[in-house]
Structures are given as C-alpha cells and as structure tokens.
Design a protein around this motif. Sequence first.
Motif, PDB file in Angstrom:
ATOM      1  N   HIS A 109      -4.276  -5.796 -10.573  1.00 18.40           N
ATOM      2  CA  HIS A 109      -4.898  -6.327 -11.785  1.00 18.40           C
ATOM      3  C   HIS A 109      -3.854  -6.743 -12.828  1.00 18.40           C
ATOM      4  O   HIS A 109      -4.183  -6.941 -13.989  1.00 18.40           O
ATOM      5  CB  HIS A 109      -5.860  -5.299 -12.393  1.00 18.40           C
ATOM      6  CG  HIS A 109      -6.930  -4.858 -11.447  1.00 18.40           C
ATOM      7  ND1 HIS A 109      -7.989  -5.657 -11.103  1.00 18.40           N
ATOM      8  CD2 HIS A 109      -7.092  -3.708 -10.751  1.00 18.40           C
ATOM      9  CE1 HIS A 109      -8.764  -5.016 -10.238  1.00 18.40           C
ATOM     10  NE2 HIS A 109      -8.245  -3.831 -10.005  1.00 18.40           N
ATOM     11  N   ASN A 152       0.811  -1.220   0.000  1.00 15.34           N
ATOM     12  CA  ASN A 152       0.000   0.000   0.000  1.00 15.34           C
ATOM     13  C   ASN A 152       0.841   1.265   0.000  1.00 15.34           C
ATOM     14  O   ASN A 152       0.482   2.257  -0.616  1.00 15.34           O
ATOM     15  CB  ASN A 152      -0.959  -0.001   1.189  1.00 15.34           C
ATOM     16  CG  ASN A 152      -2.096  -0.978   0.977  1.00 15.34           C
ATOM     17  OD1 ASN A 152      -2.694  -1.020  -0.107  1.00 15.34           O
ATOM     18  ND2 ASN A 152      -2.374  -1.785   1.977  1.00 15.34           N
ATOM     19  N   ASP A 184       5.531  -1.071 -10.584  1.00 10.26           N
ATOM     20  CA  ASP A 184       4.072  -0.895 -10.641  1.00 10.26           C
ATOM     21  C   ASP A 184       3.397  -2.124 -11.232  1.00 10.26           C
ATOM     22  O   ASP A 184       2.388  -2.600 -10.716  1.00 10.26           O
ATOM     23  CB  ASP A 184       3.697   0.336 -11.495  1.00 10.26           C
ATOM     24  CG  ASP A 184       3.872   1.635 -10.717  1.00 10.26           C
ATOM     25  OD1 ASP A 184       4.057   1.592  -9.487  1.00 10.26           O
ATOM     26  OD2 ASP A 184       3.820   2.703 -11.365  1.00 10.26           O
ATOM     27  N   GLU A 202       4.810  -3.617 -22.743  1.00 11.42           N
ATOM     28  CA  GLU A 202       3.556  -3.968 -23.410  1.00 11.42           C
ATOM     29  C   GLU A 202       3.774  -3.936 -24.922  1.00 11.42           C
ATOM     30  O   GLU A 202       4.498  -3.085 -25.434  1.00 11.42           O
ATOM     31  CB  GLU A 202       2.449  -2.976 -23.053  1.00 11.42           C
ATOM     32  CG  GLU A 202       2.046  -3.031 -21.592  1.00 11.42           C
ATOM     33  CD  GLU A 202       0.872  -2.104 -21.278  1.00 11.42           C
ATOM     34  OE1 GLU A 202       0.370  -1.443 -22.199  1.00 11.42           O
ATOM     35  OE2 GLU A 202       0.477  -2.048 -20.113  1.00 11.42           O
ATOM     36  N   PRO A 247      12.851   3.250 -24.964  1.00 13.83           N
ATOM     37  CA  PRO A 247      12.614   2.439 -23.762  1.00 13.83           C
ATOM     38  C   PRO A 247      12.556   0.955 -24.120  1.00 13.83           C
ATOM     39  O   PRO A 247      12.219   0.581 -25.247  1.00 13.83           O
ATOM     40  CB  PRO A 247      11.242   2.922 -23.284  1.00 13.83           C
ATOM     41  CG  PRO A 247      10.543   3.351 -24.530  1.00 13.83           C
ATOM     42  CD  PRO A 247      11.621   3.890 -25.447  1.00 13.83           C
ATOM     43  N   ALA A 248      12.855   0.109 -23.159  1.00 16.74           N
ATOM     44  CA  ALA A 248      12.725  -1.343 -23.337  1.00 16.74           C
ATOM     45  C   ALA A 248      11.273  -1.677 -23.667  1.00 16.74           C
ATOM     46  O   ALA A 248      10.348  -1.089 -23.108  1.00 16.74           O
ATOM     47  CB  ALA A 248      13.154  -2.056 -22.059  1.00 16.74           C
ATOM     48  N   ILE A 249      11.097  -2.606 -24.583  1.00 17.95           N
ATOM     49  CA  ILE A 249       9.740  -3.065 -24.902  1.00 17.95           C
ATOM     50  C   ILE A 249       9.146  -3.727 -23.673  1.00 17.95           C
ATOM     51  O   ILE A 249       9.778  -4.589 -23.063  1.00 17.95           O
ATOM     52  CB  ILE A 249       9.771  -4.083 -26.065  1.00 17.95           C
ATOM     53  CG1 ILE A 249      10.328  -3.439 -27.332  1.00 17.95           C
ATOM     54  CG2 ILE A 249       8.368  -4.643 -26.324  1.00 17.95           C
ATOM     55  CD1 ILE A 249      10.693  -4.448 -28.430  1.00 17.95           C
TER      56      ILE A 249
END
Lengths: 396, 396
Positions: free
Chosen positions: A177, A147, A171, A256, A252-254
Amino acid sequence: GKAPAGLVDDPFKSDPERDSSLMVRSSRPCNAETPASELGTFITPAEKFYVRNHLWVPDVGDAEDHRLTIELIDGEEVTYSVADLRKNFREYNITATLQCSGNRRAHMTAGSRPTNGLQWQIGAISTATWTGVRLRDVLAHAGVDLNEPDEDIKHAQFVGAEAYGASISFDKAIDRHGDVMLVYAMNGQALPRDHGYPLRVLVPGHVAARSVKWLNKVILSGDESTSQWQKRDYKCFGPNVASHNVNWDDAPAIQETPVQSAITGVRQVKGDRLRDSDLARVYGLEEESVVLEGYAFAGGGREIIRVDVSPDNGKTWWQAQLLPHDKDVHDDNQKAWAWKQWRLALPTHALHEHFCVKAVDESYNSQPEQFDAFYNFRGNLANGWHRVPVSSRSKD
Amino acid sequence: GKAPAGLVDDPFKSDPERDSSLMVRSSRPCNAETPASELGTFITPAEKFYVRNHLWVPDVGDAEDHRLTIELIDGEEVTYSVADLRKNFREYNITATLQCSGNRRAHMTAGSRPTNGLQWQIGAISTATWTGVRLRDVLAHAGVDLNEPDEDIKHAQFVGAEAYGASISFDKAIDRHGDVMLVYAMNGQALPRDHGYPLRVLVPGHVAARSVKWLNKVILSGDESTSQWQKRDYKCFGPNVASHNVNWDDAPAIQETPVQSAITGVRQVKGDRLRDSDLARVYGLEEESVVLEGYAFAGGGREIIRVDVSPDNGKTWWQAQLLPHDKDVHDDNQKAWAWKQWRLALPTHALHEHFCVKAVDESYNSQPEQFDAFYNFRGNLANGWHRVPVSSRSKD
Ligand SMILES: [Mo]
Ligand SMILES: [Mo]
C-alpha cells in the motif's frame, strides 16, 4: 558524476529553460518555487511545479540509453532500460504531492530566528499525477522475495545521475500500500528534465528529498544512504540545538512529514457576487465577505480531515470547505498522497489583524501555533500556523 | 446484552474487585486511572492498569464456554473457542500501550473550557505485553482471502459481551505489519476480567476504544460499527463546535492517535546523590537538581524520537533521555506500539514557574502549546503540552 568547478566546463550549462513565473531562490543549482497564483489548483502544471535541485541537471541524453541498475543484497546487479520497465511491468498512475523539507522556512526565520537554507515561502510544494511502475514489482522481478525478504535488507538507497543520493526503509519500498514508483511521466507527458527525465523515484507521503531524480541505481542494503542529504541536512533537532553543538546522529532522517497548510489567496468579495456562488450556498453569507483559499497536506498518506481558519489571529475558528478532487484525475492511489485544496468565505466584520490556518489529519495531529518552540537551525518542516495580515486582501 | 435498570438484578453486582491504588473517576461503570507512581515503569502491572469500562463487566463464566463468531461478508459464520485459537494459530506477544481518548481531558478543561466526559488526569494510559493470535491468521482460516480480499469489505466490527461495539478499517485488521490480535493473556497471566477475560481485541496504535473487550463477534462489513462509540463519542470537532450545533458525521472516528506526553514525577535531588547516578553521567550536573520523569507515546506505531522539556514555561528547552525498554520484555512487535519512558535532570537555577513537556514522533508531528485552539467539546485527544508547577517538586 561530480566534477570540481574550474577543471571542466560549467556543469550547469545544459540546465533547461524554466517558466518565468517561478520564483527563483537560487539559480545554480536552480531552486524556484511555484507562485501562489498557481497553488490554487489540485494538479500543478509541470512547468509551474516547484524546482528543487541540489546540483546541476544531468544531461542523460536519450531516454533509450538510460539504464537503471538494481543492486541486490548479495551484490548481484540487474539492469533495466526505461523501455524494459514500460514493457514488463503494469503501469500505475499515482497523484501525489511533493513538498520540500524547507517549504515555509522563511516563516520559521521570520517567526523565530535565522535558519540555514533556502528561504522558501509557501510554494516549495506541488502536486502531479505520476506515471510509472511499482518499485516492488521491479524488485520482485530482480529476484527479491517480497513475502520472505532477506532480513539483512533494511533500506533502499537511490542514486541519481548527478551524484545526489538518499534512502527510504525497505518496508516502505515494498509496502503493498506504499505506492513507491519508478516514474517516467508527469501529468501525462514525458518527465521534464528538471523533474528527473527520463526516470525518477516517487516516494509518496515522504519528504520530496527521497524521490530521487535522474535515477541510476537502487541499492538494497542494511544501511541508510551515507549522503549528507540522508545523514545531516534533512533532520530536525530541538530549538536549543545549533550547528556548533549538533550531534547529527541524534535525530532520524525525515521521511514521513507532519501536517502542513497555507493560505494561498485572499479576495474581497461583494455580497451580491457571493450570493450566486457555491460559497454562499455553503455559508449563507450575504454581506461583504472575504474568500480565503489554500492547501493542506500531511505525510504518510494520512488524509486531511479538517481545516480550521481564524479571522482574528486565533481567537475564533471556522471550518473551511474541503474541495473534492478534480473530476478528471484518475489515479490508482491507495492512500491520501495528495494535498486537499480548501476555501472559506468569512464576513468582513469578523476580521481582526491576522488570518490563521491550521489543518488536522486523520490521526488528529495538527500544527504548532508558533515557531519558537519548534525552531530547528536547519529550518526544516516549518509548519507553524500560517498567518496572513487581514490588510493583505485584494479587492475583487 | 443490555438490561434496563430495575427490571433485573444489578448488572454491576459481579464486577471484580479492583486495586485500591487506582484513582476512581466513576464506579458504575468502573473507570479508574493508574496513579502517577505506577506510570514510571515500562510495563504496567495488570492490577495497576487503568480500567475503562463503558458498561458492567460481563460474567462470561468459564473461558471454555466462551465462543468467538466471525461473520463473513456473505453472512456465513465461523465459530471458535478460546482453546481453538490457542491450538490452531501461532502465538504472538505484542507489547503495546493502550490510551483512552479521554486521557488528560481534565487538562483540556482546566486549560480551556468545560468538556463532556470523565475528567481523567495523566493515568488513562498503560502498557502491557499481550499474548494471543493474529486476527489476520484467524480471518484467513475462516475463509478470507488476504491477498485478494472481497472489495466490499471495508471494516472489521467488534462486539463485546456487554453490548459495547466498535470497528477498525479492514486494511488495519489484516495488515501484515498491523499486529491486530485476539488476546487471552496479559503480562504472562490470564487476562483479568476488567481487561476482557477471556478474550479481547488488541488494536495497537489505535485509540483504546477499538480494542474491544469480552469479544463475542467479529463482523466483516462494508460499514463501520453503528455504535455511539464509533459514530459519536470518539470524534474531535473544531473549537467552535458544541453539542447543540455538532454534525456528528463531519468528523471521522478516532483511530490512530496523535503525539502525547506527560510528566509523571518531579524529584529534588542533592548534587552528591546525583553524582553517583546515570543522570550525572548523561548531563554532568553537580549542583542541586530536579529530576523529571514521564512517558511519551504516539499512535500508528510511530516511534517517539525526541522529548523536549522546559524548566521555564517554554522559554528554553532541554532534551530528555529516552530510556531503553526493559531487558526482560520479549515481544514480536513490528512497530513502535509502546510508549517511551523518559527522564531528565535539570539544575535548580534554571527553574521558573512551570515545567513543560512535548514529544516528537518519527513523522515529526508534535503537540499543541495550548488547549484553546484544539478544544473539542467532548474533550478527546487532549495533548497540549503538559505543564506542572515548579513548586510541585518533592524533596528527595
Ligand atoms: Mo528538500
Ligand atoms: Mo476511551
């Protein structure tokens, strides 16, 4: 650990046997794609699941002896056996597609210019139901406050037993989710050695290169993994950038992945056979027809909402039928982590030169028409429309 | 509420005055876009922010009298004044871009075929810093258990004082990293009447149609809003679908939006003027050059990672410089909710026919090259490459 060739025994000597139907792109390390004939089912049998190894398959011995170490941000370490994970945490089943960043690289090469890397066709992608425990639950047990986490933690790094390493954002690692898992079973059986036995990470919705196999260590850190697979290989640059002028830090690194789709089968069907089928009920076709089948997938858990198929090289478009999941797949998925299978019957009179397919995801992103403007010299994320010559259809 | 024309006074009679530089696309209701000259700054001044009204601007009187009612899943209602919200909840500042689903619709019409709807150019998009409280905090106060919410709640519906309605998923409404807000101030001033005074929703990363203005009611429900703006107008269908054969339920309501970009300015610059500028330091150009400026934006909080510009209609590509945020923008953003401004200097000798721009977001999705294959009869989410004739450049 890494061993210089020649100084020790062949590190590949204990690699497992593979199914003979896999299409081998390199043997040491083993990289082999799923044949098109096996891409038409929602769940890929484990032995037909594409194999993407960066090094050898480490011989980790007995699962009972394997240990996972969590390194916290203060350097403290907490260690778990696979039995500890099974015993102490709630088990989840997540049905997820994994796709190599190089899937369809051969199409980018053919459609534009040479690319560096294994020349995968459409089979560096497969789907399985993965069983394990949530990484977030294990991190909480190891002492992470989910939290109010320490703000210095930005990344979760993963290290495999053969020396491969990669990372994801913290994150994503703790997203309620996000369904990031520590996995010990695949399609209801023990994880095969090629897929990470006895323990791997599953990062659904991200490029497969982050789902580290033979997992030894999770490191919570302010920094990304420093491996070449995080800092270099799995990135895309502009079409004007080449290996001699690239600045690796510019992209940026791949994580998604973008929308992808492919045609996996084309069959000529006579009108009288079609009349009795589902497809005739959907499309009402009575004349001699062609049935196309394929897959569509988007990263980030974004659902595929539409698949457009053209029988005439992109001039006219039809919507494919998106098939429901297998009824016997029970999972705890919180997002659309798995591909959609699709099919479509087209009347023979509409065909002209090339079939094309493009998919659309719930954010209404889609795929580029050509490869030239999205060419990247590493040939990653090749998601231009998949084109198949009309002449390729097989007679039923 | 809605009033039939002719039976009562003109409902538009109390609409506010608007800035004369806005480009009016319809006056009743008022729909007016931000001029290109105002799209080059990170924060759009409130009076230059594009106006998208579906009906009249309701005269809600004094902010002190305005009430927001939260209807819970069991039908219970909890009511708040704007003063209650300000007093009882932590205040946040979120800098977010809002974009109409019809932004650049005129380009889809010009590039393909006629579309239904206002023929917006590139200015149905703007950015502001929004001040208010988090919807999730208010819902928790109203009695919603954020950790174990009632599984019957699937959507959060919003109703405006003029009768407009729309909804978002309940997951987005309560996402800890979603930044969905109840907003009472814009760029540090009271919300202007055209932008929802005294209270609106802000749903960052989603199409602007979900950020309901003049907010009266939030309804937690198992169902989406039944408004035409949820069930019909804000959807995309395949290029083969038209108003006479559409099945509105075949597509989901637009929520997160795809990658978008535009060229907002083209200036000819002499070599000697360029030599002293930032651009010369970045690109090292000394000859007569053209400076292009623009914006790029992706929904879902996905960051723009690259902007590719072509000086020759897509044959060769250059990477634009992504500008840093204004130093004086302080926000609590958890994701990339705001556009990126970009610029690029190109040597005059490289120019040929058309400039093109396309952006790439962190999931490596990008924009379609043409409009034909992505045409939809409502003209929504028109994100084909923005093309501008090379001849359009103005002399500095
Ligand atoms: Mo890969
Ligand atoms: Mo809109």
